[in-house]
Design a protein around this motif. Sequence first.
Motif, PDB file in Angstrom:
ATOM      1  N   TYR A   1       0.683  -1.016  -0.014  1.00  0.00           N
ATOM      2  CA  TYR A   1      -0.046   0.013  -0.073  1.00  0.00           C
ATOM      3  C   TYR A   1       1.039   1.207   0.087  1.00  0.00           C
ATOM      4  N   ARG A   2       0.285   2.285  -0.663  1.00  0.00           N
ATOM      5  CA  ARG A   2       1.000   3.484  -0.579  1.00  0.00           C
ATOM      6  C   ARG A   2       0.120   4.696  -0.609  1.00  0.00           C
ATOM      7  N   ASN A   3      -0.023   5.282   0.618  1.00  0.00           N
ATOM      8  CA  ASN A   3      -1.202   6.412   0.433  1.00  0.00           C
ATOM      9  C   ASN A   3      -0.406   7.814   0.286  1.00  0.00           C
TER      10      ASN A   3
ATOM     11  N   THR B   1      -1.324   3.891 -15.047  1.00  0.00           N
ATOM     12  CA  THR B   1      -1.756   2.806 -14.160  1.00  0.00           C
ATOM     13  C   THR B   1      -2.947   2.193 -14.812  1.00  0.00           C
TER      14      THR B   1
ATOM     15  N   SER C   1      -7.826   5.908  -6.357  1.00  0.00           N
ATOM     16  CA  SER C   1      -7.205   4.639  -5.900  1.00  0.00           C
ATOM     17  C   SER C   1      -6.595   4.127  -7.406  1.00  0.00           C
TER      18      SER C   1
ATOM     19  N   HIS D   1       1.605  -2.740  -6.732  1.00  0.00           N
ATOM     20  CA  HIS D   1       1.009  -2.031  -5.497  1.00  0.00           C
ATOM     21  C   HIS D   1      -0.016  -1.251  -5.649  1.00  0.00           C
TER      22      HIS D   1
ATOM     23  N   PHE E   1      -1.976   2.198  -4.928  1.00  0.00           N
ATOM     24  CA  PHE E   1      -1.894   3.674  -4.782  1.00  0.00           C
ATOM     25  C   PHE E   1      -2.977   4.225  -4.225  1.00  0.00           C
TER      26      PHE E   1
ATOM     27  N   ILE F   1      -4.308   7.846  -3.826  1.00  0.00           N
ATOM     28  CA  ILE F   1      -3.712   9.256  -4.200  1.00  0.00           C
ATOM     29  C   ILE F   1      -4.592  10.354  -4.055  1.00  0.00           C
TER      30      ILE F   1
ATOM     31  N   LEU G   1       6.684   6.994 -10.549  1.00  0.00           N
ATOM     32  CA  LEU G   1       5.674   5.704  -9.888  1.00  0.00           C
ATOM     33  C   LEU G   1       6.585   4.698  -9.029  1.00  0.00           C
TER      34      LEU G   1
ATOM     35  N   VAL H   1       7.846   5.953  -5.966  1.00  0.00           N
ATOM     36  CA  VAL H   1       6.860   5.863  -4.783  1.00  0.00           C
ATOM     37  C   VAL H   1       6.908   4.418  -4.132  1.00  0.00           C
TER      38      VAL H   1
END
Length: 694
Positions: free
Chosen positions: A7-9, A31, A66, A72, A74, A76, A269, A272
């Motif tokens: 996960y990446r917030n 993406t 999202s 992964h 994201f 965003i 990307l 991140v």
Amino acid sequence: MADLSLYRNIGIFAHVDAGKTTTTERILKLTGKIHKLGEVHDGAATTDFMEQEQERGITIQSAATSCFWKDHRFNIIDTPGHVDFTIEVYRSLKVLDGGVGVFCGSGGVEPQSETNWRYANDSEVARIIFINKLDRLGADFYRVTKQVEDVLGAHPLVMVLPIGTEDDFIGVVDLLTRKAWVWDNSGDPMNYELQDIPADMVDLVEEWREKLIETAVEQDDDALEKYLDGEELDIDVIKACIRKGTINLDFFPTYCGSAFKNKGVQLILNAVIDYLPSPTEVKPQPEVDLEGEPTGKFAIVDIEKPMRALAFKIMDDRYGALTFVRIYSGKIEKGMTILNTFTGKTERIGRLVEMHADERIELDAAQAGDIIAVVGMKNVQTGHTLCDPKFPATLEPMVFPDPVISIAVAPKDKAGSEKMGIAIGKMIAEDPSFRVETDEDSGETILKGMGELHLDIKVDILKRTHGIDVEVGKPQVAYRETITGTIEDSYIHKKQSGGSGQFGKIDYKIEPGESGSGFVFESKVTGGNVPREFWPAVEKGFKSCIEEGVLAGFPCLDFKVTLLDGAYHAVDSSAVAFEIAAKNAYRQSLPKAGPQLIEPVMKVDVFTPESHVGDVIGDLNRRRGIIKSQEANVTGVRIKSDVPLSEMFGYIGDLRTMTSGRGQFSMEFSHYVPCPRNIAEDVIKEVRERNAKK
């Protein structure tokens, strides 16, 4: 169960017009989230879905979406850049784990970038830097990285170097892999080749690669030892060091490209994923008690722990109120009951949705690390904590600045009056920096906000979104009052009317306080002349009056009341008697203590082409501004000054006229200062005339 390490917030933030929304569009395209690119200048960007955003080409609301990249997930948030909407940036950063700071390759570090960067520092959010618009005239990657150091006091860790500049910008060299990413002119982000470094850049690349590795290996003793022994380090080891330093905020990996021309976004990307933290790698949110004091406990990001979530944004749309929620621990499921610790009430979760700008995808459940929206919650506002009723806890709340400007609005017809009340209620829930009051005497509705544009857009939303035609008064400044002198005085409240009477005598001192101290109360009574149980009543009496100063009825700030002595009656004295005594004492003594009107002063940051510097400074001086600094760069001059808010109405129009449309400015509240006598007299006279008409 989803793997939280994937996960990446993240949030994307920058100065207005640096290209945040365009960068977000490119990320969504790459993406696979959208298939057709929408341009900001055409009013077609995915995350700018409000009519007002599309017309003005700016972002007003933060939008959540999202997407997936290399397995992964994201989440965003695209945030606004305009200073009047920094509240959106602040509350988004509060719930994010990482961010991408976008800077314009020619404009560099602009005023709003500084404010946003400061917010991100306060929230301890790890960031990578993307220097955008390198295809623009005057773009200079090396100058902007130097500005990041000098202006923001940050350490940019250069990860790529640009190949060519302005019209000749074709790609970037990745310093770690020593590969050149070169795009063709088709505008398709996928049309690129990995090539060898251009011959004329080999030495430059080695020089910057050396700097990069030297900085990175300081994060790990073993890696540093190997590096000093002359060993060639594995790329994965270097990446691990960069990741550690980024999460610790020791440096910020810095990339460059042109989002509009689709060059350089893939590397962002990848960065991140490689360098920004997953939800489990950031400091857990501290929990606080009902008074806001830390309890020493934390909301650990773990699906198995009790549920903890923070509501960070309310948005009203045609399906009802949407509450955006960041889940810190546990999970939320449809149909479950949650406790709002602010209101002490429980609510049932109806529908859960994952947002993609203004589209929604229904969910059955969500877990720690997710950013989702809940449909139809009744009493939840921004900053409220939602938790498991069996394990109540409150997360650290958000603090919002007070508005500095107000306007009066009135519906043009009776039918609009009720509609306006409902509409404004929804708007307040959405935006904590927007306040509304009703003037009891005139019945006018007073809207309060952070700036002219802020209120302008609120009126626009009333008219267009809610179909209410309103008449708008001229903007009013949030003046305040204070005192300049010290006075010792005495007041006796005595009332006898059959049965038990009322009696309270107080001797007190009123004196000016420190700037920003507000109202301070102290008791120095000894010997029980005013019993201790009546002291809070005296404080309450004075405190209840501070909302209305004695000069023009503006709130009174920064003064101290000391209770010195007094007297009481065994039968007739009561808390009410002492409270009334204090209220009358305020009205009796404040006019004798040198009351003074004070006005809000704004930190004004103006950017102007060099040829117009003289005009801009002359104009700021005429507005009673104090020039603090001037900084020249390739594209123009930045002038920082302090200017009273009352002189700044309509400034954007005047600045555009002076600079042929090329000037920009931002302003935020700084402090209060005494009003010059002639202006204070005018303001007091105007207020008294207005009150007389009522």
